[in-house]
Design a protein around this motif. Structure first.
Motif, short mmCIF file in Angstrom:
data_model
loop_
_atom_site.label_atom_id
_atom_site.label_comp_id
_atom_site.label_asym_id
_atom_site.label_seq_id
_atom_site.Cartn_x
_atom_site.Cartn_y
_atom_site.Cartn_z
N ARG A 1 0.89 -1.17 0.00
CA ARG A 1 0.00 0.00 0.00
C ARG A 1 0.92 1.21 0.00
N ILE A 2 1.06 1.83 -1.15
CA ILE A 2 1.99 2.94 -1.30
C ILE A 2 1.20 4.19 -1.65
N GLU A 3 1.39 5.23 -0.85
CA GLU A 3 0.69 6.49 -1.06
C GLU A 3 1.66 7.50 -1.65
N GLY A 4 1.31 8.02 -2.81
CA GLY A 4 2.16 9.00 -3.48
C GLY A 4 3.00 8.36 -4.55
N THR A 5 3.90 9.15 -5.08
CA THR A 5 4.79 8.66 -6.13
C THR A 5 6.22 9.09 -5.83
N GLY A 6 7.13 8.42 -6.47
CA GLY A 6 8.53 8.79 -6.34
C GLY A 6 9.14 8.41 -5.00
N PRO A 7 10.35 8.86 -4.74
CA PRO A 7 11.11 8.45 -3.57
C PRO A 7 10.48 8.83 -2.23
N GLU A 8 9.62 9.84 -2.23
CA GLU A 8 9.00 10.26 -0.96
C GLU A 8 7.63 9.63 -0.72
N ALA A 9 7.19 8.75 -1.62
CA ALA A 9 5.93 8.05 -1.42
C ALA A 9 5.99 7.27 -0.10
N ARG A 10 4.88 7.19 0.59
CA ARG A 10 4.81 6.49 1.88
C ARG A 10 4.56 5.01 1.64
#
Length: 143
Positions: free
Chosen positions: A59-68
């Motif tokens: 379950r990944i929220e957001g995109t790129g390296p700073e995604a949670r």
């Protein structure tokens, strides 16, 4: 860098006097970890390399390296389910970049798991860590 949830587990392990108590604690963590919906127990979420059946659903929220980063997981073995809960405490809520920076071997060594898991369980634990790292790396690369 370990999360506060993982630090709580490490503190509890320091308090427990012997490995049997620690083993029971890992099993208790697994019992408390929410089960997966059977509909997501599919080959795409199954972790290869484990003696038990293991599923990890990111379950990944957001995109790129700073995604949670977060995940749900389950196993048909209680000790492995507990190991999933320990890994959840280690990784959940961190950025995918931080997930890739965690030295899981060093953090888990603080718990003494390496000395008390069978070779098959240790291989399965490494497979779960590998899957988590791969999921985080895919998110970083997709940016």
């Amino acid at each position: 860098m370990a999360t506060a949830a993982f630090e709580d587990i490490a503190d509890t392990f320091e308090f427990l006097e012997d490995w049997e108590e620690r083993y029971r604690h890992v099993i208790e963590l697994g019992r408390a970890f929410p089960p997966l919906d059977p509909a997501v127990k599919v080959p795409a979420t199954r972790v290869d390399g484990c003696a038990s059946q293991v599923w990890i659903l990111p379950r990944i929220e957001g995109t790129g390296p700073e995604a949670r980063f977060d995940f749900d997981g389950e196993s048909d073995a209680m000790i492995v389910r507990g190991l999933i809960a320990v890994l959840h405490a280690l990784y959940a809520g961190q950025s995918v970049r931080a997930v890739l920076e965690v030295d899981a071997g060093a953090e888990l060594a603080r718990l003494g798991l390496d000395d008390h898991l069978s070779a098959q369980r240790s291989n399965g634990l490494r497979a779960m860590i590998g899957r988590i790292r791969a999921l985080a790396a895919e998110t970083v690369q997709a940016a």
